[in-house]
Design a protein around this motif. Sequence first.
Motif, PDB file in Angstrom:
ATOM      1  N   GLU A 131       0.846  -1.191   0.000  1.00 58.72           N
ATOM      2  CA  GLU A 131       0.000   0.000   0.000  1.00 58.72           C
ATOM      3  C   GLU A 131       0.881   1.240   0.000  1.00 58.72           C
ATOM      4  N   ARG A 132       0.356   2.308  -0.611  1.00 60.46           N
ATOM      5  CA  ARG A 132       1.164   3.508  -0.833  1.00 60.46           C
ATOM      6  C   ARG A 132       0.245   4.722  -0.889  1.00 60.46           C
ATOM      7  N   PHE A 133       0.640   5.807  -0.206  1.00 62.48           N
ATOM      8  CA  PHE A 133      -0.164   7.031  -0.185  1.00 62.48           C
ATOM      9  C   PHE A 133       0.766   8.229  -0.326  1.00 62.48           C
ATOM     10  N   ALA A 134       0.421   9.143  -1.220  1.00 64.68           N
ATOM     11  CA  ALA A 134       1.268  10.304  -1.472  1.00 64.68           C
ATOM     12  C   ALA A 134       0.419  11.574  -1.561  1.00 64.68           C
ATOM     13  N   TYR A 135       0.934  12.634  -0.953  1.00 67.88           N
ATOM     14  CA  TYR A 135       0.266  13.938  -0.964  1.00 67.88           C
ATOM     15  C   TYR A 135       1.109  14.908  -1.779  1.00 67.88           C
ATOM     16  N   ILE A 136       0.462  15.622  -2.685  1.00 68.38           N
ATOM     17  CA  ILE A 136       1.132  16.560  -3.584  1.00 68.38           C
ATOM     18  C   ILE A 136       0.637  17.965  -3.282  1.00 68.38           C
ATOM     19  N   ARG A 137       1.568  18.899  -3.133  1.00 72.13           N
ATOM     20  CA  ARG A 137       1.191  20.291  -2.869  1.00 72.13           C
ATOM     21  C   ARG A 137       1.912  21.210  -3.844  1.00 72.13           C
ATOM     22  N   SER A 138       1.142  22.116  -4.462  1.00 72.16           N
ATOM     23  CA  SER A 138       1.713  23.038  -5.431  1.00 72.16           C
ATOM     24  C   SER A 138       0.748  24.204  -5.600  1.00 72.16           C
ATOM     25  N   SER A 139       0.879  24.907  -6.730  1.00 71.68           N
ATOM     26  CA  SER A 139      -0.063  25.974  -7.054  1.00 71.68           C
ATOM     27  C   SER A 139      -0.165  26.104  -8.572  1.00 71.68           C
ATOM     28  N   LEU A 140      -1.327  26.533  -9.007  1.00 72.13           N
ATOM     29  CA  LEU A 140      -1.584  26.836 -10.413  1.00 72.13           C
ATOM     30  C   LEU A 140      -2.140  28.246 -10.497  1.00 72.13           C
ATOM     31  N   TYR A 141      -1.419  29.118 -11.196  1.00 73.09           N
ATOM     32  CA  TYR A 141      -1.869  30.506 -11.346  1.00 73.09           C
ATOM     33  C   TYR A 141      -2.113  31.155  -9.984  1.00 73.09           C
ATOM     34  N   CYS A 142      -1.197  30.879  -9.040  1.00 68.48           N
ATOM     35  CA  CYS A 142      -1.235  31.417  -7.680  1.00 68.48           C
ATOM     36  C   CYS A 142      -2.398  30.861  -6.847  1.00 68.48           C
ATOM     37  N   ILE A 143      -3.046  29.813  -7.324  1.00 66.90           N
ATOM     38  CA  ILE A 143      -4.129  29.154  -6.598  1.00 66.90           C
ATOM     39  C   ILE A 143      -3.610  27.807  -6.109  1.00 66.90           C
ATOM     40  N   PRO A 144      -3.848  27.447  -4.843  1.00 68.91           N
ATOM     41  CA  PRO A 144      -3.345  26.165  -4.318  1.00 68.91           C
ATOM     42  C   PRO A 144      -3.832  24.976  -5.155  1.00 68.91           C
ATOM     43  N   PHE A 145      -2.912  24.089  -5.458  1.00 73.42           N
ATOM     44  CA  PHE A 145      -3.230  22.832  -6.143  1.00 73.42           C
ATOM     45  C   PHE A 145      -2.749  21.687  -5.271  1.00 73.42           C
ATOM     46  N   GLU A 146      -3.609  20.670  -5.077  1.00 76.45           N
ATOM     47  CA  GLU A 146      -3.258  19.513  -4.272  1.00 76.45           C
ATOM     48  C   GLU A 146      -3.579  18.233  -5.034  1.00 76.45           C
ATOM     49  N   GLY A 147      -2.826  17.215  -4.728  1.00 75.46           N
ATOM     50  CA  GLY A 147      -3.078  15.908  -5.317  1.00 75.46           C
ATOM     51  C   GLY A 147      -2.988  14.817  -4.273  1.00 75.46           C
ATOM     52  N   LEU A 148      -3.725  13.749  -4.482  1.00 77.02           N
ATOM     53  CA  LEU A 148      -3.660  12.576  -3.607  1.00 77.02           C
ATOM     54  C   LEU A 148      -3.500  11.347  -4.487  1.00 77.02           C
ATOM     55  N   ASP A 149      -2.324  10.744  -4.398  1.00 78.66           N
ATOM     56  CA  ASP A 149      -1.977   9.545  -5.165  1.00 78.66           C
ATOM     57  C   ASP A 149      -2.017   8.376  -4.184  1.00 78.66           C
ATOM     58  N   SER A 150      -2.995   7.486  -4.329  1.00 77.78           N
ATOM     59  CA  SER A 150      -3.169   6.463  -3.302  1.00 77.78           C
ATOM     60  C   SER A 150      -3.386   5.073  -3.891  1.00 77.78           C
ATOM     61  N   TYR A 151      -2.939   4.075  -3.112  1.00 77.25           N
ATOM     62  CA  TYR A 151      -3.216   2.672  -3.425  1.00 77.25           C
ATOM     63  C   TYR A 151      -3.439   1.951  -2.111  1.00 77.25           C
ATOM     64  N   GLY A 152      -4.692   1.583  -1.851  1.00 76.05           N
ATOM     65  CA  GLY A 152      -5.045   0.880  -0.631  1.00 76.05           C
ATOM     66  C   GLY A 152      -6.158  -0.113  -0.887  1.00 76.05           C
ATOM     67  N   ASN A 153      -6.041  -1.283  -0.259  1.00 78.17           N
ATOM     68  CA  ASN A 153      -7.041  -2.340  -0.421  1.00 78.17           C
ATOM     69  C   ASN A 153      -7.250  -2.734  -1.884  1.00 78.17           C
ATOM     70  N   GLY A 154      -6.192  -2.616  -2.672  1.00 77.43           N
ATOM     71  CA  GLY A 154      -6.258  -3.044  -4.068  1.00 77.43           C
ATOM     72  C   GLY A 154      -6.783  -2.007  -5.029  1.00 77.43           C
ATOM     73  N   PHE A 155      -7.077  -0.793  -4.550  1.00 76.47           N
ATOM     74  CA  PHE A 155      -7.641   0.242  -5.418  1.00 76.47           C
ATOM     75  C   PHE A 155      -6.691   1.428  -5.513  1.00 76.47           C
ATOM     76  N   GLY A 156      -6.356   1.813  -6.744  1.00 82.20           N
ATOM     77  CA  GLY A 156      -5.499   2.960  -6.978  1.00 82.20           C
ATOM     78  C   GLY A 156      -6.298   4.141  -7.493  1.00 82.20           C
ATOM     79  N   SER A 157      -5.854   5.338  -7.144  1.00 84.38           N
ATOM     80  CA  SER A 157      -6.515   6.543  -7.637  1.00 84.38           C
ATOM     81  C   SER A 157      -5.539   7.700  -7.631  1.00 84.38           C
TER      82      SER A 157
END
Length: 277
Positions: A108-134
Motif C-alpha cells: 500500500e502507498r499514499f502520497a500527498y502533492i502540494r503546489s499551485s496553479l496561477y497562484c491558486i493552491p493545487f493539491e493531489g492525492l496519489d493512493s493505493y489501498g485495499n487493491g484500489f489505486g486513484s
Amino acid sequence: MWILIVIMVFVAGIFILFQYPGSKTMSDFRESVDNRIANTQKQTDVFAEADLVGLPAPVQRFFRSCGYLGTPKMSYMKAAFRNVDFILSEKQTIKIDYTQYNFVEKPERFAYIRSSLYCIPFEGLDSYGNGFGSMKGTLGKVIPLFNQQGESMNKSSLITILAECFIVPNVALQNYISWEGIDDTHAKATISYYGISASGVFTFNENGEAISFQTSDRTSIDMSGSVREAEWSAIYSDYMNNNGIRQPRVLKSIWHYVEGDCVYFNENESEVVIKYY
C-alpha cells in the motif's frame, strides 16, 4: 454598494481559505496514513543472509553492498521531495512538494502533492489501498480537477510499489514479490496482490546499487482521462551513505513515448529524504 461589499467579503473569504493550512485532501491523506500506521505490526527482525537465499545474484549483492545486513527491517517508509519538476500536461510543468508513505506488510502507498496553479493552491492525492489505486487533483482546496480510477490505475499503482521496493527494501523480501534472475546486473520481479499481477526488470551497477526499473505494465493517464500505452522507467541515482546504509538521493520517472522520452517527475533532480519506521 451592497454588490461591492458582497464581492469584497467573497474575495476575503477565498483569501482566508487559501491561507488556511488544512484541506480535505490533506485530511484524507493523513487519515489513510494514520489508519495504516495504527494497524501495522512493528518489525522486530534484522536483515540477514538467510533472507537472501534463492534471490537472484544482483538482488543479493544489493543488500550486501548497500549495508542492509544486520540493520532493522522496516515496517513502512516515508519519503519527502521538495520543489520537484512535475509535468502536469503537455504544455505545463509545475513545481511540487511530494510526500509519500510505502507500507510493507501489504503493498500500500499514499502520497500527498502540494503546489499551485496561477497562484491558486493545487493539491493531489496519489493512493493505493485495499487493491484500489486513484489519482485525485483539487484546485483551490475545493474544486475537483480530476479523479482517475479503475483497473488501469489499480495495476499502475501496484507496479509503482514494485518499482520502489529497493528504497524500502523489506518490500523486496515479501511473499507477494517473486524474482527471476536474468544475468549479473539484471533481475525480473513480479508483484501479485488482490488478484492483480505486474512485472518489470531492475538494472544494477557494478557497486550493487539498483539504478533503474523498466516495465510495460504501467499506463499513462492524463488529466482528461486519456489512456496511452508506453514503456515506463524509474531511475535511482546519487547513492549516499545514511547511518551506514546506502540510499539513492535522486529518483526520477520517465515515460518512453514513441516520439521521445519524457522525464515527467523530478527532471531537476531534487533530493529525496527517506526515513524508515
